[in-house]
Design a protein around this motif. Structure first.
Motif, PDB file in Angstrom:
ATOM      1  N   UNK A   1       0.833  -1.206   0.000  1.00 45.31           N
ATOM      2  CA  UNK A   1       0.000   0.000   0.000  1.00 45.31           C
ATOM      3  C   UNK A   1       0.870   1.259   0.000  1.00 45.31           C
ATOM      4  N   UNK A   2       1.949   1.261   0.785  1.00 46.06           N
ATOM      5  CA  UNK A   2       2.833   2.430   0.841  1.00 46.06           C
ATOM      6  C   UNK A   2       3.519   2.665  -0.500  1.00 46.06           C
ATOM      7  N   UNK A   3       3.983   1.573  -1.118  1.00 44.87           N
ATOM      8  CA  UNK A   3       4.633   1.731  -2.425  1.00 44.87           C
ATOM      9  C   UNK A   3       3.679   2.343  -3.444  1.00 44.87           C
TER      10      UNK A   3
ATOM     11  N   UNK B   1      -3.758   9.810  -4.568  1.00 45.86           N
ATOM     12  CA  UNK B   1      -5.131  10.281  -4.357  1.00 45.86           C
ATOM     13  C   UNK B   1      -6.176   9.193  -4.556  1.00 45.86           C
ATOM     14  N   UNK B   2      -5.744   7.956  -4.784  1.00 48.29           N
ATOM     15  CA  UNK B   2      -6.705   6.868  -4.973  1.00 48.29           C
ATOM     16  C   UNK B   2      -7.553   6.699  -3.716  1.00 48.29           C
ATOM     17  N   UNK B   3      -8.843   6.419  -3.860  1.00 47.29           N
ATOM     18  CA  UNK B   3      -9.711   6.301  -2.685  1.00 47.29           C
ATOM     19  C   UNK B   3      -9.333   5.146  -1.771  1.00 47.29           C
ATOM     20  N   UNK B   4      -8.562   4.178  -2.267  1.00 47.14           N
ATOM     21  CA  UNK B   4      -8.128   3.062  -1.428  1.00 47.14           C
ATOM     22  C   UNK B   4      -6.770   3.329  -0.781  1.00 47.14           C
ATOM     23  N   UNK B   5      -6.208   4.502  -1.014  1.00 48.82           N
ATOM     24  CA  UNK B   5      -4.967   4.889  -0.353  1.00 48.82           C
ATOM     25  C   UNK B   5      -5.295   5.798   0.836  1.00 48.82           C
TER      26      UNK B   5
ATOM     27  N   UNK C   1     -10.888   1.385   3.088  1.00 47.45           N
ATOM     28  CA  UNK C   1     -11.691   1.524   1.874  1.00 47.45           C
ATOM     29  C   UNK C   1     -12.765   0.442   1.813  1.00 47.45           C
ATOM     30  N   UNK C   2     -12.381  -0.803   2.111  1.00 44.19           N
ATOM     31  CA  UNK C   2     -13.363  -1.894   2.110  1.00 44.19           C
ATOM     32  C   UNK C   2     -14.461  -1.627   3.134  1.00 44.19           C
TER      33      UNK C   2
END
Length: 660
Positions: free
Chosen positions: A465-467, A474-478, A484-485
């Motif tokens: 996730x960090x990479x 800006x992805x909603x899962x970041x 996000x889930x």
């Protein structure tokens, strides 16, 4: 027996052969082999080698090597600056490499991307799963499953089975390419708008810097989608229920076209609007970042003619006219002058639902695959079982010419050798087999219950996730996939995501999703079906055996590599290639998986034991039938319906936030 010694390895030099692996696409083992198989076959023919013997493939900078006995050598592909003892060795020219002489392949700075070296007799490395080819990501084949390093010594094959050396005519390379493709199997109006399909073929694409043997990303306009999302397959309209890819298939990974390479994945959840024809697959191995690519739609008949011309050329490798007929595409028709041809070939079989048989179509997926798709574009376990029954029927009545049989969630991909069996005949056979299948609603399948340890919030999952934050911060899962889930499924607390995963029984509905026996699985109980979307664009790195969710599906990553599922943890290996195991994939279709939470340290011990063969997966005999799921749905209907509605509302709200 002679040998080759690597004095300097170059940037990434591997042993490959001209055929690669066959028969393992259904469990996520790619064919590998020479990416530019045409250049490989020609330089092999030049020194008298058959295409199946080992040679070298290199990129950026080629190797420097020597032999301890006299052998013929030839270089080709993008290798234009090779020399023997300082004297230039032009591509396609055969020369004696005397014992102790030095071959320096030199830089490969374009045009073209990959160079090839053939030594008479070939490189005699062991066959793994039927091939000498190196699959670096999987760690097998070639020399110890890796790129070559300084000091490596490779045995040479014997010379007593050699063909006569030949003069060869090599293909021309540049930085602007025309790639012939067959449109489909997916297209308008189901996935893309008609205008979107036309734009896809009218665009001149640029090869992205993220281009390797797994896949080649293309830079260009955003596709014009005909739908807002993929439903239970994922939030993005590119998402679909997992379906097998052919090598050379152009998947839309989110909004990014990616051409599946020879080390690419066999199963995934993305739309495929076109497939490279077999005669042009060699081009994929020579595409450099920054090259321009035009896609020209051709018919299956035109693809067959191009392949026939290639066969003639390989039989007479010095014939430049046969080479021209097999490699030169028709002139591009500019869109302002005339419309670009982009229609999919007509379905070979198109049948409505009839009794317990779902509606299904059989379409070409390129010129050497057929794709069966059944039922509506939604998840239905009855359809999944029907696909399994059809696949088993084909295995039981397998004609000569069927090369691969790969089950998807609502699809079946069949690879066919057109020189032995025509697509039309195979489609007819599949249509006949479909009429005699048992009722999937009442079928009882042999299965196993499998217990896997899982470390939720594993440090390696968070590293991935960090990479990714450098790719799309800006992805909603970041920065946190689990949050996000939680959000997209309207759960109150982050830990509830883990609670649902631990409570679920997952049914394996596909193998080889992200390689090497990796399962794609769905909760048997609809109440446990968390819904997410896949990354867009995909991650470039995922740890081996990470556990992720995409759409309603859970996956265990078989090895390190790219990926798009939202990560929740990590588990034990699901693939073990060793002399003691006749079958390296450890899971099977329709296994029932339960996860038991453990700490990261406990998981490390379990992983080491499984990998070393000191322990095996915990399994017990079981069965599966659709009727048990129907009984669950009936018993909990009052709970399932509002839960699905609430998750759908959260799903829609999350998508709306993306555009805010």
């Amino acid at each position: 027996m002679g040998k080759v010694t690597i004095l300097r390895p170059g940037v990434q030099t591997t042993v490959q052969d001209g055929r690669g692996r066959t028969g393992y696409w259904d469990v996520g083992v790619p064919p590998s082999g020479a990416f530019d198989d045409l250049s490989f076959a020609l330089v092999a023919a030049a020194v008298g080698n058959p295409a199946y013997v080992g040679g070298l493939e290199c990129v950026v900078t080629g190797p420097v090597l020597t032999t301890d006995e006299d052998r013929l050598v030839c270089v080709g592909g993008a290798a234009r600056q090779a020399s023997v003892d300082g004297r230039p060795l032009p591509p396609g020219e055969v020369r004696w490499l005397r014992a102790g002489s030095v071959l320096d392949v030199g830089p490969l700075d374009g045009p073209g991307m990959r160079g090839y070296v053939a030594v008479a007799g070939g490189l005699d490395v062991p066959r793994v799963l039927g091939s000498r080819s190196t699959f670096v990501l999987g760690g097998f084949g070639g020399l110890d499953g890796r790129a070559l390093v300084e000091g490596d010594v490779i045995p040479l094959g014997p010379l007593h089975n050699q063909l006569a050396p030949s003069v060869v005519s090599l293909p021309t390379m540049g930085d602007s390419w025309t790639l012939r493709v067959i449109p489909g199997p997916h297209g308008a109006p189901d996935h893309l708008t008609p205008e979107g399909v036309a734009d896809f073929f009218a665009t001149t694409w640029t090869v992205d810097h993220r281009a390797d043997r797994t896949g080649i990303r293309l830079i260009g306009p955003t596709p014009s989608w005909s739908r807002s999302d993929g439903g239970e397959a994922g939030l993005h309209p590119s998402n679909l229920h997992d379906s097998a890819y052919p090598v050379g298939g152009i998947m839309l990974s989110g909004d990014t076209p990616v051409i599946v390479g020879v080390d690419g994945p066999s199963l995934g959840g993305f739309v495929v609007p076109a497939v490279t024809i077999e005669a042009d697959r060699w081009i994929l191995g020579q595409l450099r970042p920054g090259d321009r690519v035009r896609l020209v739609a051709v018919t299956p008949e035109e693809a067959a003619a191009a392949l026939a011309a290639r066969v003639v050329h390989l039989g007479y490798p010095a014939d430049p006219e046969a080479l021209r007929r097999s490699t030169v595409a028709p002139e591009r028709i500019e869109p302002e002058a005339a419309p670009v041809r982009s229609d999919r070939p007509a379905a070979l079989v198109d049948r409505p639902a009839d009794g317990h048989q779902p509606a299904f179509t059989i379409r070409p997926s390129g010129d050497r695959h057929l794709l069966v798709e059944a039922g509506p574009m939604e998840f239905d376990l009855t359809v999944r079982v029907w696909i399994h029954l059809l696949a088993n029927a084909l295995r039981a009545h397998r004609p000569s010419g069927v090369v691969e049989i790969v089950e998807g969630v609502r699809s079946l991909l069949v690879a066919v050798d057109q020189t032995t069996l025509s697509s039309a005949r195979l489609a007819g056979l599949l249509g006949e087999l479909a009429t005699g299948l048992d009722d999937p609603a009442t079928a009882v399948l042999d299965a196993r219950s499998v217990t896997l340890p899982i470390a939720f919030d594993h440090p390696k999952a968070h590293e991935a996730m960090r990479r990714y934050s450098t790719v799309n911060p800006d992805a909603p899962w970041s920065p946190d996939n689990v949050e996000f889930i939680r959000r997209v499924n309207d759960l109150d607390a982050r830990d509830e995501v883990f609670d649902v995963v631990a409570a679920a029984t997952y049914l394996v509905v596909g193998l080889g999703d992200v390689y090497l026996g990796a399962p794609v699985a769905v909760p048997i109980d609809p109440r446990h079906r968390l819904v997410t979307t896949k990354y867009n664009p995909a991650r470039t790195w995922t740890p081996q055996n990470a556990v992720g969710i995409g759409g309603i599906y859970l996956c265990v990553y078989g090895m390190e590599g790219p990926g798009g599922y939202q990560l929740v943890g990590r588990t034990v290996p699901v693939w073990r290639l060793s002399e003691r195991d006749p079958q390296p994939w450890l899971l099977r279709q329709f296994d029932r998986i339960r996860f038991v939470p453990v700490s990261a340290d406990e998981l490390a011990d379990a992983r080491a034991d499984i990998k070393a063969g000191r322990a095996d997966l915990v399994t017990a005999p079981a069965t599966f039938s659709v009727s048990e799921v129907r009984a669950l749905e009936l018993a909990h209907a009052d709970e399932i319906a509002p839960l699905r509605a609430r998750r759908r509302d959260a799903f829609v709200a999350e998508r709306a936030r993306w555009g805010a």
